[in-house]
Write a protein that holds these residues in place. Structure first.
Motif, PDB file in Angstrom:
ATOM      1  N   THR A 147      -3.758  81.912  63.198  1.00 43.67           N
ATOM      2  CA  THR A 147      -3.097  81.476  61.960  1.00 43.67           C
ATOM      3  C   THR A 147      -3.508  80.053  61.606  1.00 43.67           C
ATOM      4  O   THR A 147      -3.707  79.727  60.422  1.00 43.67           O
ATOM      5  N   LEU A 148      -3.655  79.193  62.607  1.00 45.51           N
ATOM      6  CA  LEU A 148      -4.134  77.832  62.355  1.00 45.51           C
ATOM      7  C   LEU A 148      -5.528  77.851  61.743  1.00 45.51           C
ATOM      8  O   LEU A 148      -5.819  77.092  60.810  1.00 45.51           O
ATOM      9  N   ARG A 206      -0.831  71.176  41.852  1.00 43.46           N
ATOM     10  CA  ARG A 206      -0.360  72.247  42.725  1.00 43.46           C
ATOM     11  C   ARG A 206      -1.123  72.267  44.046  1.00 43.46           C
ATOM     12  O   ARG A 206      -0.528  72.408  45.118  1.00 43.46           O
ATOM     13  N   PHE A 207      -2.433  72.127  43.981  1.00 40.21           N
ATOM     14  CA  PHE A 207      -3.212  72.060  45.212  1.00 40.21           C
ATOM     15  C   PHE A 207      -2.839  70.838  46.041  1.00 40.21           C
ATOM     16  O   PHE A 207      -2.857  70.878  47.273  1.00 40.21           O
ATOM     17  N   TYR A 208      -2.503  69.752  45.370  1.00 42.99           N
ATOM     18  CA  TYR A 208      -2.118  68.533  46.083  1.00 42.99           C
ATOM     19  C   TYR A 208      -0.856  68.775  46.903  1.00 42.99           C
ATOM     20  O   TYR A 208      -0.782  68.372  48.069  1.00 42.99           O
ATOM     21  N   SER A 209       0.134  69.427  46.315  1.00 43.54           N
ATOM     22  CA  SER A 209       1.372  69.720  47.044  1.00 43.54           C
ATOM     23  C   SER A 209       1.101  70.626  48.239  1.00 43.54           C
ATOM     24  O   SER A 209       1.655  70.436  49.329  1.00 43.54           O
ATOM     25  N   LEU A 210       0.244  71.633  48.026  1.00 44.35           N
ATOM     26  CA  LEU A 210      -0.097  72.521  49.132  1.00 44.35           C
ATOM     27  C   LEU A 210      -0.878  71.790  50.213  1.00 44.35           C
ATOM     28  O   LEU A 210      -0.650  71.997  51.413  1.00 44.35           O
ATOM     29  N   HIS A 211      -1.802  70.912  49.790  1.00 47.14           N
ATOM     30  CA  HIS A 211      -2.726  70.273  50.724  1.00 47.14           C
ATOM     31  C   HIS A 211      -2.061  69.188  51.565  1.00 47.14           C
ATOM     32  O   HIS A 211      -2.419  69.020  52.737  1.00 47.14           O
ATOM     33  N   PRO A 216      -0.041  71.400  55.771  1.00 44.66           N
ATOM     34  CA  PRO A 216      -0.025  70.538  56.962  1.00 44.66           C
ATOM     35  C   PRO A 216       1.270  70.637  57.753  1.00 44.66           C
ATOM     36  O   PRO A 216       1.251  70.565  58.985  1.00 44.66           O
ATOM     37  N   GLY A 217       2.402  70.801  57.052  1.00 46.74           N
ATOM     38  CA  GLY A 217       3.667  70.948  57.769  1.00 46.74           C
ATOM     39  C   GLY A 217       3.689  72.203  58.615  1.00 46.74           C
ATOM     40  O   GLY A 217       4.123  72.179  59.785  1.00 46.74           O
ATOM     41  N   ILE A 218       3.218  73.309  58.031  1.00 51.81           N
ATOM     42  CA  ILE A 218       3.165  74.558  58.792  1.00 51.81           C
ATOM     43  C   ILE A 218       2.206  74.426  59.965  1.00 51.81           C
ATOM     44  O   ILE A 218       2.505  74.862  61.093  1.00 51.81           O
ATOM     45  N   MET A 219       1.043  73.819  59.726  1.00 50.01           N
ATOM     46  CA  MET A 219       0.050  73.679  60.793  1.00 50.01           C
ATOM     47  C   MET A 219       0.560  72.774  61.909  1.00 50.01           C
ATOM     48  O   MET A 219       0.339  73.054  63.094  1.00 50.01           O
ATOM     49  N   VAL A 224       2.503  72.356  67.542  1.00 51.19           N
ATOM     50  CA  VAL A 224       3.534  72.035  68.539  1.00 51.19           C
ATOM     51  C   VAL A 224       3.914  73.283  69.335  1.00 51.19           C
ATOM     52  O   VAL A 224       3.975  73.259  70.574  1.00 51.19           O
ATOM     53  N   VAL A 225       4.163  74.387  68.641  1.00 48.07           N
ATOM     54  CA  VAL A 225       4.514  75.632  69.334  1.00 48.07           C
ATOM     55  C   VAL A 225       3.365  76.102  70.215  1.00 48.07           C
ATOM     56  O   VAL A 225       3.574  76.561  71.351  1.00 48.07           O
TER      57      VAL A 225
END
Length: 489
Positions: A147-148, A206-211, A216-219, A224-225
């Motif tokens: 997923t990463l 929109r891409f800026y918010s995702l990027h 990055p938060g999900i990654m 960490v997990v």
């Protein structure tokens, strides 16, 4: 009579934190955790350290970048573009590159770190694939790593699309075409993504918010997990003397491994910085601002998405009409095959477990790739397909550099898409079987010494040196009798 001395201030602070956070207990349990010592484990560390560099440089870049498609007239240090109308995003990228102290270095460091990050993730996953470390109990950790990698591909796409230059705009036109090829809902998807008819006015924001926020938060959470599970399951290790399914042979995390890891972090950081300082990458000022009526020549995506573009370039331009809807198969089929290639690698551990009889044992010793010829052949075939499609994504560059017809290159890639993976599978499997036979010969007869001996009856033979016990163990560990295989108590 001497009493117990009063604890120092530092001890009192440590006791306070330990009583609330359990730091002492955690440290006692994990700071002496053993890590195997093998060069291939550095691949995962390169992933982690390049990700840290990405976060650090990304924070710096957000301080100066303007994620807006509002038109402005550029007046800055780059004279060739003075007086040109462009988006605020592109103008801020030029300002960051030429007017912010160290801005160009940080931009290039960020881009190089992204390329190395994805390359290290792919190599790291292939190391796990070929050695079988994805087996029980690490299937979930394999999925987290996959997923990463999947998120990293799109994070890179969103990142190099932000400057709104002609090269990234050409890539966005490609994305728009892929969305429009989706039956029935394609136009709705395009309008939603771009905030209106292409190119719209919202794509950069929109891409800026995702990027910079969502992905990055999900990654970061997945990293960490991923690391927690690595510690929980303990490290895998290659077979060798003293190494079993129930122990780990190596060096303790504190202080040996921590010192080595810290030094390696600065080596990675330094190498990336040196690369960013001497090798120019993504010179957006050379491409100019994006205009919907222009396309940059020799436009290529970053290498990790080149195989997706290769799928589209080598696919015939087929179209069919069904029930009043035109299906552009020349684009639709590639955008379906693209995720399927990645999904195949992601679900392979479960396929292998099912097709090989459902092995339910825990595995902490790694396989030698030659001892799993079918799996190794599948991995090599997948990599060969990836490389063929990567060449197809640059068919125009290959044609011009080699002075060939682009049609010749395209047809060669079309044939290679089917022929090369099949050939790679057969050849790799035969090589693995040959290496197994060579290992069996070494175990039975030892190594050749080059010394020729004449027997009493006149025959000449070469003297062989028997293998020592360590070498024998390494070569025969995968053939241990069932009664000698360590079991969990």
């Amino acid at each position: 009579m001497t009493g117990t001395p009063d604890p120092s201030r530092g001890e009192r602070v440590a006791d306070w934190f330990d009583g609330r956070l359990g730091i002492y207990s955690l440290g006692k349990q994990y700071l002496r955790k053993v890590f195997p010592d093998h060069w291939s484990f550095l691949l995962g560390e390169i992933c982690l350290y390049s990700f840290v560099v990405l976060i650090l440089t990304g924070v710096y870049l957000t301080l100066f970048f303007h994620p807006s498609m509002n038109e402005v007239t550029y007046h800055g240090s780059y004279v060739p573009l003075n007086g040109i109308r462009m988006s605020d995003a592109y103008a801020s990228t030029l300002h960051l590159s030429f007017d912010v102290r160290g801005g160009l270095l940080i931009r290039q460091l960020h881009h190089w770190a992204a390329l190395v990050f994805i390359a290290a993730m792919l190599t790291h996953m292939m190391r796990h694939f070929f050695t079988g470390s994805f087996r029980k109990p690490r299937e979930l950790n394999w999925l987290f790593g996959w997923t990463l990698l999947f998120l990293g591909l799109f994070e890179g796409l969103f990142g190099y699309s932000l400057p709104d230059d002609l090269l990234s705009g050409t890539g966005m036109r490609f994305v728009d075409g892929a969305l429009l090829s989706v039956p029935i809902v394609g136009t709705y998807l395009s309008m939603f993504l771009f905030g209106g008819e292409y190119p719209g006015h919202d794509i950069v924001s929109r891409f800026y918010s995702l990027h910079v926020l969502l992905i990055p938060g999900i990654m970061a959470a997945l990293v960490v997990v991923h690391l927690i599970l690595v510690v929980y399951h303990k490290h895998t290790q290659f077979a060798g003397p003293g190494r079993t399914e129930r122990n780990v042979v190596g060096t303790p995390f504190m202080p040996v491994y921590l010192a080595k890891a810290g030094g390696f972090f600065f080596l990675v950081f330094g190498a990336l910085t040196l690369l960013a300082a001497v090798a120019s990458i993504n010179p957006v000022w050379s491409y100019g601002p994006y205009r919907a009526d222009q396309v940059s020549t020799g436009a290529q995506p970053d290498w990790y998405l080149g195989f997706a573009e290769g799928l589209v370039r080598v696919m015939p331009g087929w179209e069919v009409t069904l029930w009043g809807h035109t299906l552009v198969l020349g684009v639709l089929i590639p955008i379906v095959v693209f995720p399927l290639l990645l999904v195949f690698i992601g679900v392979y551990p479960f396929l292998e477990a099912r097709l090989t009889g459902g092995d339910r044992r825990e595995h902490h010793l790694l396989d030698r790739p030659r001892n799993r010829p079918t799996r190794t052949a599948i991995g090599v075939a997948w990599i060969s397909l990836y490389l063929v499609l990567l060449a197809g994504g640059g068919n125009d560059i290959v044609a011009t550099r080699l002075h060939l017809s682009i049609n010749t290159v395209t047809w060669a890639v079309r044939v290679a898409v089917f022929a090369v993976p099949a050939l790679a599978f057969v050849v790799t499997r035969r090589i693995c079987l040959g290496l197994q036979l060579r290992d069996a010969e070494l175990v039975l007869h030892g190594r050749e010494t080059g010394v020729i001996k004449r027997l009493p009856h006149g025959e000449y033979v070469e003297v062989h040196r028997p293998l020592d016990q360590a070498e024998l163990h390494t070569l025969t560990a995968h053939k241990r009798p069932r009664e000698l295989v360590e079991r969990e108590p």
